[in-house]
Design a protein around this motif. Structure first.
Motif, PDB file in Angstrom:
ATOM      1  N   VAL A  85      56.829  13.209  55.771  1.00 22.36           N
ATOM      2  CA  VAL A  85      56.740  12.854  57.429  1.00 22.36           C
ATOM      3  C   VAL A  85      55.830  13.689  58.130  1.00 22.36           C
ATOM      4  O   VAL A  85      55.818  14.908  58.045  1.00 22.36           O
ATOM      5  N   GLN A  86      54.846  12.869  58.599  1.00 18.86           N
ATOM      6  CA  GLN A  86      53.657  13.577  59.258  1.00 18.86           C
ATOM      7  C   GLN A  86      54.269  13.778  60.509  1.00 18.86           C
ATOM      8  O   GLN A  86      54.666  12.759  61.507  1.00 18.86           O
ATOM      9  N   GLY A  87      54.395  15.095  61.245  1.00 21.07           N
ATOM     10  CA  GLY A  87      54.903  15.241  62.551  1.00 21.07           C
ATOM     11  C   GLY A  87      54.634  16.743  62.920  1.00 21.07           C
ATOM     12  O   GLY A  87      54.431  17.630  62.194  1.00 21.07           O
ATOM     13  N   ASP A  88      54.808  16.949  64.169  1.00 21.93           N
ATOM     14  CA  ASP A  88      54.560  18.042  64.966  1.00 21.93           C
ATOM     15  C   ASP A  88      56.037  18.825  65.098  1.00 21.93           C
ATOM     16  O   ASP A  88      56.722  18.142  65.396  1.00 21.93           O
ATOM     17  N   ILE A  89      56.130  20.039  64.948  1.00 24.93           N
ATOM     18  CA  ILE A  89      57.418  20.596  65.134  1.00 24.93           C
ATOM     19  C   ILE A  89      57.472  21.084  66.516  1.00 24.93           C
ATOM     20  O   ILE A  89      58.717  21.290  66.945  1.00 24.93           O
ATOM     21  N   CYS A  90      56.710  20.713  67.442  1.00 26.54           N
ATOM     22  CA  CYS A  90      56.785  20.570  68.944  1.00 26.54           C
ATOM     23  C   CYS A  90      57.373  19.609  69.459  1.00 26.54           C
ATOM     24  O   CYS A  90      57.564  19.126  70.808  1.00 26.54           O
ATOM     25  N   ASN A  93      53.830  28.524  66.934  1.00 23.02           N
ATOM     26  CA  ASN A  93      54.658  29.319  66.390  1.00 23.02           C
ATOM     27  C   ASN A  93      55.875  29.702  67.133  1.00 23.02           C
ATOM     28  O   ASN A  93      56.996  29.762  66.565  1.00 23.02           O
ATOM     29  N   VAL A  94      55.731  29.677  68.639  1.00 27.09           N
ATOM     30  CA  VAL A  94      56.748  30.139  69.266  1.00 27.09           C
ATOM     31  C   VAL A  94      57.679  28.593  69.921  1.00 27.09           C
ATOM     32  O   VAL A  94      58.834  28.778  69.517  1.00 27.09           O
ATOM     33  N   LEU A  95      57.054  27.786  70.496  1.00 26.38           N
ATOM     34  CA  LEU A  95      57.654  26.751  71.098  1.00 26.38           C
ATOM     35  C   LEU A  95      57.942  25.908  70.033  1.00 26.38           C
ATOM     36  O   LEU A  95      58.970  25.117  70.328  1.00 26.38           O
ATOM     37  N   GLY A  96      57.159  25.707  69.008  1.00 18.94           N
ATOM     38  CA  GLY A  96      57.445  24.868  67.619  1.00 18.94           C
ATOM     39  C   GLY A  96      58.711  25.261  67.183  1.00 18.94           C
ATOM     40  O   GLY A  96      59.610  24.609  66.763  1.00 18.94           O
ATOM     41  N   THR A  97      58.880  26.827  66.938  1.00 18.46           N
ATOM     42  CA  THR A  97      60.078  26.869  66.303  1.00 18.46           C
ATOM     43  C   THR A  97      61.388  26.768  67.261  1.00 18.46           C
ATOM     44  O   THR A  97      62.284  26.387  66.486  1.00 18.46           O
ATOM     45  N   GLN A  98      61.106  27.153  68.399  1.00 21.27           N
ATOM     46  CA  GLN A  98      62.223  26.817  69.492  1.00 21.27           C
ATOM     47  C   GLN A  98      62.979  25.379  69.332  1.00 21.27           C
ATOM     48  O   GLN A  98      63.820  25.223  69.272  1.00 21.27           O
ATOM     49  N   GLN A 140      69.685  13.325  56.724  1.00 22.26           N
ATOM     50  CA  GLN A 140      71.054  14.109  56.774  1.00 22.26           C
ATOM     51  C   GLN A 140      70.574  15.468  56.121  1.00 22.26           C
ATOM     52  O   GLN A 140      70.934  15.895  55.217  1.00 22.26           O
ATOM     53  N   VAL A 141      69.690  16.122  56.864  1.00 23.63           N
ATOM     54  CA  VAL A 141      69.155  17.523  56.344  1.00 23.63           C
ATOM     55  C   VAL A 141      70.343  18.413  56.433  1.00 23.63           C
ATOM     56  O   VAL A 141      70.921  18.543  57.230  1.00 23.63           O
ATOM     57  N   ASP A 142      70.464  19.144  55.292  1.00 27.31           N
ATOM     58  CA  ASP A 142      71.455  20.311  55.123  1.00 27.31           C
ATOM     59  C   ASP A 142      70.641  21.545  55.644  1.00 27.31           C
ATOM     60  O   ASP A 142      71.279  22.258  56.417  1.00 27.31           O
ATOM     61  N   MET A 143      69.721  22.038  55.215  1.00 25.44           N
ATOM     62  CA  MET A 143      68.894  23.090  55.567  1.00 25.44           C
ATOM     63  C   MET A 143      67.240  22.813  55.942  1.00 25.44           C
ATOM     64  O   MET A 143      66.807  22.049  55.442  1.00 25.44           O
ATOM     65  N   VAL A 144      66.926  23.673  56.803  1.00 21.37           N
ATOM     66  CA  VAL A 144      65.471  23.624  57.095  1.00 21.37           C
ATOM     67  C   VAL A 144      64.931  25.036  56.681  1.00 21.37           C
ATOM     68  O   VAL A 144      65.487  26.057  56.717  1.00 21.37           O
ATOM     69  N   VAL A 145      63.904  24.833  55.985  1.00 20.43           N
ATOM     70  CA  VAL A 145      62.876  26.152  55.739  1.00 20.43           C
ATOM     71  C   VAL A 145      61.684  26.014  56.544  1.00 20.43           C
ATOM     72  O   VAL A 145      60.820  25.131  56.271  1.00 20.43           O
ATOM     73  N   ASN A 146      61.470  27.028  57.598  1.00 17.82           N
ATOM     74  CA  ASN A 146      60.249  26.790  58.475  1.00 17.82           C
ATOM     75  C   ASN A 146      59.239  27.580  58.116  1.00 17.82           C
ATOM     76  O   ASN A 146      59.040  28.848  58.406  1.00 17.82           O
TER      77      ASN A 146
END
Ligand SMILES: NC(=O)c1ccc[n+]([C@@H]2O[C@H](COP(=O)([O-])OP(=O)(O)OC[C@H]3O[C@@H](n4cnc5c(N)ncnc54)[C@H](O)[C@@H]3O)[C@@H](O)[C@H]2O)c1
Length: 334
Positions: A54-59, A99-104, A72-78
């Motif tokens: 999936v091409q996408g922005d974590i923000c 790094n900050v807002l994307g993680t949040q 139906q994701v069970d786990m995220v590894v960021n």
């Protein structure tokens, strides 16, 4: 198990995808990556049929949440981050955003959807730097003292993860790792930069503080550590991933030149980038004692194999060299 790997087209993320498929072949991997200049889908060419991309922005809160639900994701590894300290000096805002807002944004989506585990990949650099002759090692309790926009933004992300654990009870873990080396690292970073420059008879730019050093860990040992923490680590805990193997920039240059049979005259001194940290070193007793992890790849062998990998994979790195946004020769001394 269905695992969303953010930043899976980057250096450590792509190694993690390969590692995970090798060791947990029945699991479903969804790679979520914006493909910034540092993202390289070609790093996943040999496993493209086995993953979803999936091409996408974590923000992007909508796409993040939709993706977690749809697969139906069970786990995220960021792993997703702006990761290059030098670029952070030229464009710090991008680092705080991703790094900050994307993680949040990821944490909030995880909270809304409900996951069995959110794992956040962080760095030794959040603790600031050490004197070159210090006997200190950073523990999981050491105070955060970041000194650069990159490591301050990574520190902010770690705080966000802990806030979601204590405020919302999110099941999350953090690993803070030493410097990684291995295949598929963007050739802006020092080891592939030196290897690819040396191959072409170009100069190797060494920062003037040539005794500044880093603790080095092979990327596959890092992936093994994340595997342990993801499956066996205690919720809400942080684990350090180190090696105790330190090498300064001149030693790294000499190893690379030695493996490739190139002359020492290719080394050239350039001014330090602003805020250049002297040294970091992690105490990883907790990971060893609790989860039985320790590094398995000897530094000299891992380095030789890594340099040879770049030698044998010119088609992978050559196009990337053109898109590296920073020239290390350009720092001003004042
Ligand atoms: N490289 C190291 O030595 C090291 C050491 C410790 C921790 N880390 C951490 O590990 C993680 C991975 O580092 P790396 O060296 O593989 O970095 P990298 O720069 O090689 O890869 C980062 C990936 O994230 C993607 N990305 C960037 N912004 C994004 C966004 N907004 N949305 C989605 N994807 C985005 C990029 O396209 C790229 O594929 C980072 O969080 C970094 O801080 C790295």
């Amino acid at each position: 198990m269905r695992i969303l790997v953010t930043g899976g087209a980057g250096f450590i993320g792509s190694n993690f995808v390969h590692y995970w498929l090798d060791h947990h072949g029945d699991d479903k991997i969804i790679v979520y990556d914006l493909l910034t200049y540092a993202g390289c889908l070609e790093s996943l060419d040999d496993v493209r049929e086995r993953i979803t991309f999936v091409q996408g922005d974590i923000c992007d809160p909508v796409l993040v949440q939709d993706t977690l639900k749809e697969y139906q994701v069970d786990m995220v590894v960021n792993f997703a981050a702006e990761s290059h300290n030098s670029l952070a000096i030229l464009d710090p805002g991008k680092f705080f955003r991703t790094n900050v807002l994307g993680t949040q944004t990821l944490l909030e989506a995880a909270r809304q959807v409900g996951l069995s585990r959110f794992h956040h990949v962080s760095t030794c650099e959040v603790y600031g730097d050490l004197d070159l002759d210090s006997k200190e090692e950073f523990t999981e309790e050491s105070p955060y003292r970041p000194r650069t926009p990159y490591n301050a933004a990574k520190a902010g992300a770690d705080h966000a993860v802990r806030a979601y654990v204590s405020t919302f009870g999110l099941d999350a873990t953090i690993t803070n790792c030493a410097n990684n080396y291995g295949p598929y690292q963007f050739p802006e970073k020092v080891i592939p930069l030196f290897a690819t420059n040396a191959m072409d008879g170009k100069l190797l730019p060494l920062y003037a503080s040539t005794r500044n050093r880093r603790e080095w860990l092979h990327v596959i040992d890092h992936c093994r550590a994340i595997d342990s923490v993801l499956l066996k680590g205690r919720a809400g805990e942080t684990y350090h991933v180190g090696s105790g193997i330190e090498a300064d920039i001149e030693e790294i240059a000499d190893i690379v030149l030695g493996v490739l049979g190139k002359p020492a005259s290719l080394k050239t001194i350039v001014p330090d980038r602003p805020g250049h940290d002297r040294r970091y070193r992690l105490d990883w007793t907790k990971l060893r004692n609790e989860l039985g992890w320790e590094p398995t790849i000897a530094f000299e062998e891992g380095m030789a194999e890594t340099v040879r990998w770049y030698e044998n994979n010119r088609a992978w790195w050559e196009p990337l060299k053109q898109r590296a946004p920073v020239s290390e020769e350009s720092w001003k001394t004042s």
